[in-house]
Design a protein around this motif. Structure first.
Motif, PDB file in Angstrom:
ATOM      1  N   TRP A 142      18.983  11.535  -5.571  1.00 37.88           N
ATOM      2  CA  TRP A 142      18.126  11.030  -4.500  1.00 37.88           C
ATOM      3  C   TRP A 142      17.084  10.098  -5.106  1.00 37.88           C
ATOM      4  N   ASN A 143      17.050   8.864  -4.610  1.00 38.30           N
ATOM      5  CA  ASN A 143      16.034   7.904  -5.037  1.00 38.30           C
ATOM      6  C   ASN A 143      15.039   7.702  -3.893  1.00 38.30           C
ATOM      7  N   MET A 144      13.762   7.721  -4.236  1.00 38.51           N
ATOM      8  CA  MET A 144      12.711   7.698  -3.226  1.00 38.51           C
ATOM      9  C   MET A 144      12.322   6.277  -2.845  1.00 38.51           C
ATOM     10  N   SER A 145      12.798   5.839  -1.686  1.00 37.67           N
ATOM     11  CA  SER A 145      12.324   4.597  -1.092  1.00 37.67           C
ATOM     12  C   SER A 145      11.195   4.966  -0.142  1.00 37.67           C
ATOM     13  N   SER A 146      11.190   4.430   1.062  1.00 44.68           N
ATOM     14  CA  SER A 146      10.083   4.666   1.999  1.00 44.68           C
ATOM     15  C   SER A 146      10.413   3.956   3.295  1.00 44.68           C
ATOM     16  N   ILE A 147       9.684   4.303   4.355  1.00 42.88           N
ATOM     17  CA  ILE A 147       9.737   3.452   5.545  1.00 42.88           C
ATOM     18  C   ILE A 147       9.318   2.032   5.166  1.00 42.88           C
ATOM     19  N   GLY A 148       8.490   1.922   4.110  1.00 42.92           N
ATOM     20  CA  GLY A 148       8.103   0.613   3.602  1.00 42.92           C
ATOM     21  C   GLY A 148       9.249  -0.153   2.971  1.00 42.92           C
ATOM     22  N   GLY A 149      10.393   0.511   2.745  1.00 44.85           N
ATOM     23  CA  GLY A 149      11.573  -0.171   2.230  1.00 44.85           C
ATOM     24  C   GLY A 149      12.339  -0.932   3.296  1.00 44.85           C
ATOM     25  N   VAL A 150      11.943  -0.731   4.570  1.00 40.44           N
ATOM     26  CA  VAL A 150      12.596  -1.445   5.671  1.00 40.44           C
ATOM     27  C   VAL A 150      11.545  -2.104   6.563  1.00 40.44           C
ATOM     28  N   ALA A 151      10.356  -2.359   6.008  1.00 41.61           N
ATOM     29  CA  ALA A 151       9.266  -2.963   6.769  1.00 41.61           C
ATOM     30  C   ALA A 151       8.517  -3.934   5.872  1.00 41.61           C
ATOM     31  N   VAL A 152       7.677  -4.753   6.475  1.00 40.80           N
ATOM     32  CA  VAL A 152       6.779  -5.618   5.705  1.00 40.80           C
ATOM     33  C   VAL A 152       5.362  -5.377   6.205  1.00 40.80           C
ATOM     34  N   VAL A 153       4.430  -5.298   5.266  1.00 41.30           N
ATOM     35  CA  VAL A 153       3.047  -4.944   5.585  1.00 41.30           C
ATOM     36  C   VAL A 153       2.119  -5.783   4.716  1.00 41.30           C
ATOM     37  N   PRO A 154       1.112  -6.408   5.283  1.00 47.18           N
ATOM     38  CA  PRO A 154       0.156  -7.141   4.451  1.00 47.18           C
ATOM     39  C   PRO A 154      -0.749  -6.192   3.688  1.00 47.18           C
ATOM     40  N   LEU A 155      -1.277  -6.671   2.578  1.00 47.82           N
ATOM     41  CA  LEU A 155      -2.238  -5.958   1.748  1.00 47.82           C
ATOM     42  C   LEU A 155      -1.631  -4.771   1.003  1.00 47.82           C
ATOM     43  N   GLN A 156      -0.307  -4.677   1.002  1.00 51.45           N
ATOM     44  CA  GLN A 156       0.394  -3.659   0.226  1.00 51.45           C
ATOM     45  C   GLN A 156       1.667  -4.239  -0.384  1.00 51.45           C
ATOM     46  N   ALA A 157       1.675  -5.531  -0.636  1.00 53.19           N
ATOM     47  CA  ALA A 157       2.895  -6.206  -1.069  1.00 53.19           C
ATOM     48  C   ALA A 157       3.550  -5.584  -2.298  1.00 53.19           C
ATOM     49  N   PRO A 158       2.810  -5.248  -3.358  1.00 57.36           N
ATOM     50  CA  PRO A 158       3.487  -4.683  -4.528  1.00 57.36           C
ATOM     51  C   PRO A 158       4.256  -3.400  -4.198  1.00 57.36           C
ATOM     52  N   TYR A 159       3.628  -2.526  -3.415  1.00 57.23           N
ATOM     53  CA  TYR A 159       4.303  -1.281  -3.040  1.00 57.23           C
ATOM     54  C   TYR A 159       5.546  -1.565  -2.199  1.00 57.23           C
ATOM     55  N   ILE A 160       5.398  -2.428  -1.194  1.00 59.25           N
ATOM     56  CA  ILE A 160       6.519  -2.745  -0.310  1.00 59.25           C
ATOM     57  C   ILE A 160       7.668  -3.351  -1.101  1.00 59.25           C
ATOM     58  N   VAL A 161       7.355  -4.243  -2.032  1.00 56.13           N
ATOM     59  CA  VAL A 161       8.388  -4.841  -2.891  1.00 56.13           C
ATOM     60  C   VAL A 161       9.151  -3.761  -3.641  1.00 56.13           C
ATOM     61  N   THR A 162       8.427  -2.789  -4.197  1.00 54.33           N
ATOM     62  CA  THR A 162       9.105  -1.756  -4.986  1.00 54.33           C
ATOM     63  C   THR A 162      10.014  -0.900  -4.122  1.00 54.33           C
ATOM     64  N   LYS A 163       9.606  -0.617  -2.891  1.00 51.55           N
ATOM     65  CA  LYS A 163      10.419   0.259  -2.056  1.00 51.55           C
ATOM     66  C   LYS A 163      11.645  -0.461  -1.491  1.00 51.55           C
ATOM     67  N   HIS A 164      11.524  -1.768  -1.234  1.00 52.18           N
ATOM     68  CA  HIS A 164      12.719  -2.561  -0.916  1.00 52.18           C
ATOM     69  C   HIS A 164      13.665  -2.558  -2.111  1.00 52.18           C
ATOM     70  N   ALA A 165      13.096  -2.698  -3.308  1.00 54.27           N
ATOM     71  CA  ALA A 165      13.917  -2.730  -4.523  1.00 54.27           C
ATOM     72  C   ALA A 165      14.645  -1.413  -4.745  1.00 54.27           C
ATOM     73  N   GLU A 277      13.838 -13.984  12.546  1.00 51.03           N
ATOM     74  CA  GLU A 277      12.453 -14.191  12.939  1.00 51.03           C
ATOM     75  C   GLU A 277      11.551 -14.220  11.704  1.00 51.03           C
ATOM     76  N   PRO A 278      10.541 -15.078  11.691  1.00 49.29           N
ATOM     77  CA  PRO A 278       9.577 -15.066  10.578  1.00 49.29           C
ATOM     78  C   PRO A 278       8.672 -13.846  10.683  1.00 49.29           C
ATOM     79  N   PRO A 279       8.096 -13.425   9.564  1.00 50.47           N
ATOM     80  CA  PRO A 279       7.122 -12.326   9.634  1.00 50.47           C
ATOM     81  C   PRO A 279       5.949 -12.725  10.522  1.00 50.47           C
ATOM     82  N   ARG A 280       5.511 -11.789  11.347  1.00 52.42           N
ATOM     83  CA  ARG A 280       4.388 -12.055  12.247  1.00 52.42           C
ATOM     84  C   ARG A 280       3.314 -11.002  12.034  1.00 52.42           C
ATOM     85  N   LEU A 281       2.094 -11.462  11.926  1.00 52.63           N
ATOM     86  CA  LEU A 281       0.967 -10.567  11.730  1.00 52.63           C
ATOM     87  C   LEU A 281       0.662  -9.849  13.032  1.00 52.63           C
ATOM     88  N   ARG A 282       0.439  -8.525  12.914  1.00 56.72           N
ATOM     89  CA  ARG A 282       0.090  -7.725  14.077  1.00 56.72           C
ATOM     90  C   ARG A 282      -1.338  -7.211  13.893  1.00 56.72           C
TER      91      ARG A 282
END
Length: 292
Positions: A142-165, A277-282
């Motif tokens: 079992w490798n630990m990704s995250s909901i962040g592995g299927v989402a994009v979020v500002p101000l957490q880019a390094p973490y999000i990149v790792t979980k996509h990876a 769709e391009p990323p959109r800020l919410r």
């Protein structure tokens, strides 16, 4: 097929086991009758959890390991197979967070999160999987990704990149294990939603003498701490993951702590990609990348 039927009597190795969902997985593995190896860079946290599990009648060992160090992870695998036995479940869970604009992120913080969140998974696979293959007995990775592995979020880019990876790494690993014909190995990706941990408090920030940069990083930390207040208990999350892993024919790949919540993030990601769709800020994130 139940999780107890599948895992009882086996050995579980969990990195980052001292806290958060790693500790939850360890506690639940203990209730299933597994021998639990608690690997963590925090010796005090691992030892404390080991004492708790042993007091409860579980065979448990705590081992200090920095997953950034490939030699240390190799030594961990060698010791487990020598002193404990073949591994039935490997959980590459160790991970950290980072807040702030990408351009304000210290280089040392970037390298650290990549080395732990992605490098640690690679080192775990490289050290343990050949031994699991050679043992010839049923085993799970079992490798630990995250909901962040299927989402994009500002101000957490390094973490999000790792979980996509990690998710991509695990998808490729699943194909490679199948390609090599190792039918006794199951590779699965764990995608937690909001699960109680101290990852937000201990997350890196920015070190520039720039009030706006620091305020942005800390505002995101505060937002994630608000989400933590309603997060899922780690042991409850672990129970869901274990049962999903063995449900039906046991061929599941995505293990979701909150199936509806995390699943909706996956559906949204698929929709965005399909529509290009391009990323959109919410103003308020639809999906938080809350995690282990």
């Amino acid at each position: 097929m139940s999780a107890r039927d599948t895992f009882a009597g086996g050995v579980a190795v969990i990195t980052g086991a001292g806290s958060g969902i790693g500790a939850g997985l360890a506690r639940h593995a203990a209730t299933l009758g597994m021998t639990v190896v608690l690997a963590d860079i925090d010796a005090t946290a691992a030892a404390r959890l080991r004492a708790e599990l042993v007091d409860g009648g579980t065979e448990a060992l705590d081992m200090v390991c920095d997953v950034r160090d490939s030699d240390a992870v190799e030594a961990l695998a060698e010791r487990v197979y020598r002193d404990v036995g073949p591994v039935r479940l490997l959980v590459n869970n160790a991970g950290i967070e980072q807040f702030g604009y990408l351009w304000d992120t210290p280089v040392a913080n970037w390298n650290r999160i990549m080395d732990i969140n992605v490098g640690g998974v690679f080192h775990g696979v490289r050290a343990f999987l050949p031994r699991m293959i050679a043992a010839g007995t049923p085993a799970w990775v079992w490798n630990m990704s995250s909901i962040g592995g299927v989402a994009v979020v500002p101000l957490q880019a390094p973490y999000i990149v790792t979980k996509h990876a990690v998710l991509a790494l695990t998808e490729c690993l699943r194909l490679e294990v199948d390609h090599a014909g190792h039918d006794h190995i199951r590779v699965q990706a764990v995608l937690p939603g909001a699960v109680v941990s101290n990852i937000f408090e201990s997350a890196g920030g920015v070190d520039q003498q720039n009030n706006a940069a620091q305020a942005a990083a800390e505002s995101q930390r505060a937002a994630m701490l608000d989400i933590k207040a309603a997060a899922m208990d780690p042991v409850a999350a672990a129970e869901v993951v274990f049962e999903q892993a063995v449900a039906g024919d046991g061929d599941a790949f995505y293990l979701l702590t909150q199936p509806e919540y995390v699943g909706s993030a996956m559906t949204e990601r698929a929709r965005v990609l399909s529509n290009q769709e391009p990323p959109r800020l919410r103003t308020k994130p639809r999906f938080d990348p809350a995690r282990h």
